[in-house]
Design a protein around this motif. Structure first.
Motif, PDB file in Angstrom:
ATOM      1  N   LEU A 131       0.866  -1.180   0.000  1.00 47.39           N
ATOM      2  CA  LEU A 131       0.000   0.000   0.000  1.00 47.39           C
ATOM      3  C   LEU A 131       0.903   1.230   0.000  1.00 47.39           C
ATOM      4  O   LEU A 131       1.716   1.406   0.913  1.00 47.39           O
ATOM      5  CB  LEU A 131      -0.902  -0.002   1.229  1.00 47.39           C
ATOM      6  CG  LEU A 131      -2.040   1.014   1.277  1.00 47.39           C
ATOM      7  CD1 LEU A 131      -3.057   0.745   0.169  1.00 47.39           C
ATOM      8  CD2 LEU A 131      -2.723   0.993   2.636  1.00 47.39           C
ATOM      9  N   GLN A 137      -9.234   2.009  -2.433  1.00 46.50           N
ATOM     10  CA  GLN A 137      -8.011   2.808  -2.420  1.00 46.50           C
ATOM     11  C   GLN A 137      -8.046   3.856  -3.525  1.00 46.50           C
ATOM     12  O   GLN A 137      -8.325   3.537  -4.680  1.00 46.50           O
ATOM     13  CB  GLN A 137      -6.802   1.896  -2.615  1.00 46.50           C
ATOM     14  CG  GLN A 137      -5.473   2.629  -2.663  1.00 46.50           C
ATOM     15  CD  GLN A 137      -4.345   1.704  -3.067  1.00 46.50           C
ATOM     16  OE1 GLN A 137      -4.402   0.506  -2.845  1.00 46.50           O
ATOM     17  NE2 GLN A 137      -3.316   2.268  -3.683  1.00 46.50           N
ATOM     18  N   GLN A 167      -9.332  -3.083  -2.731  1.00 45.92           N
ATOM     19  CA  GLN A 167      -8.280  -3.847  -2.071  1.00 45.92           C
ATOM     20  C   GLN A 167      -8.881  -4.736  -0.997  1.00 45.92           C
ATOM     21  O   GLN A 167      -9.549  -4.264  -0.082  1.00 45.92           O
ATOM     22  CB  GLN A 167      -7.260  -2.899  -1.416  1.00 45.92           C
ATOM     23  CG  GLN A 167      -6.363  -2.172  -2.384  1.00 45.92           C
ATOM     24  CD  GLN A 167      -5.207  -3.037  -2.867  1.00 45.92           C
ATOM     25  OE1 GLN A 167      -5.229  -4.252  -2.698  1.00 45.92           O
ATOM     26  NE2 GLN A 167      -4.211  -2.428  -3.459  1.00 45.92           N
ATOM     27  N   ILE A 195       0.648  -6.384   5.267  1.00 41.03           N
ATOM     28  CA  ILE A 195       0.487  -5.122   4.543  1.00 41.03           C
ATOM     29  C   ILE A 195       1.811  -4.363   4.618  1.00 41.03           C
ATOM     30  O   ILE A 195       2.278  -4.028   5.707  1.00 41.03           O
ATOM     31  CB  ILE A 195      -0.623  -4.249   5.162  1.00 41.03           C
ATOM     32  CG1 ILE A 195      -1.958  -5.004   5.166  1.00 41.03           C
ATOM     33  CG2 ILE A 195      -0.756  -2.923   4.406  1.00 41.03           C
ATOM     34  CD1 ILE A 195      -2.994  -4.378   6.089  1.00 41.03           C
TER      35      ILE A 195
END
Length: 217
Positions: free
Chosen positions: A39, A87, A104, A110
């Motif tokens: 991310l 996102q 997502q 993550i």
């Protein structure tokens, strides 16, 4: 109640061109059978549709206020609670968010990557591992020039002007000082295979310990 495994968050930060993305992808590649995602903080630049293009060009994109950190914190908490997120997608050519979003799904790991992720206490508190990629200034500016000319259709003069006006001073004001919050400092970015191997081993260890994790509140 059935136990739900809480995802772990690895924060990877450093200056522009330090090798954050290379380190992040190297960790991902070393965990091939793991539920894992990257991310990027860059996706959370503020929406600037209400501004003119000239106003957008004047924004300091290396300052904490350029990011919608509230939304990033909110969506990270959603992922931690096994909820999917929408996102945002940032378009560098028009300097604002695209109309598109990326659906997502939550993952077990993550990797949160970005220049200012250690600057905000709320983000730091969500991380299980905090990594600072430390690379020489000369190497970082060369990499930034290569990236921005090829991927973002920018000319050399504008890249150098922005670097001198905001990128370099913001690095010394906000990014470099955040190194003190890091659990691990990785010199030379993606070239440091020993550090990446150690990070990957640590992640595997945390995942193993999470097998009997408590319920998510």
């Amino acid at each position: 109640m059935e136990k739900v495994k809480k995802p772990i968050i690895i924060g990877v930060t450093g200056g522009s061109g330090s090798g954050k993305t290379t380190v992040s992808r190297s960790i991902l590649d070393r965990l091939p059978n793991t539920s894992i995602m990257i991310l990027q903080q860059d996706s959370y630049y503020k929406d600037q549709a209400h501004k003119t293009m000239e106003e957008r060009r004047e924004v300091n994109y290396d300052h904490p206020l350029a990011f919608d950190t509230d939304l990033l914190v909110e969506q990270l908490n959603d992922l931690l609670h096994r909820k999917s997120i929408k996102q945002p997608v940032y378009d560098y050519k028009i300097l604002t968010r695209s109309n598109e979003v990326i659906e997502q799904e939550p993952k077990d790991v993550i990797i949160l990557e970005g220049i200012l992720i250690l600057d905000d206490e709320r983000l730091r508190n969500l991380m299980d591992i905090k990594v600072f990629v430390d690379t020489d200034d000369d190497i970082r500016i060369i990499r930034r020039i290569q990236r921005d000319t090829k991927e973002r259709a920018r000319d050399l003069d504008s890249i150098i002007s922005q670097y001198l006006a905001t990128v370099k001073p913001m690095y010394h004001q906000f990014i470099e000082p955040s190194k003190r919050y890091a659990d691990i400092i990785v010199p030379e970015g993606g070239r440091n295979q020993v550090a990446i191997d150690l990070l990957s081993t640590k992640v595997k260890s945390i995942l193993k310990n999470h097998e009997n994790n408590t319920n998510i509140d």
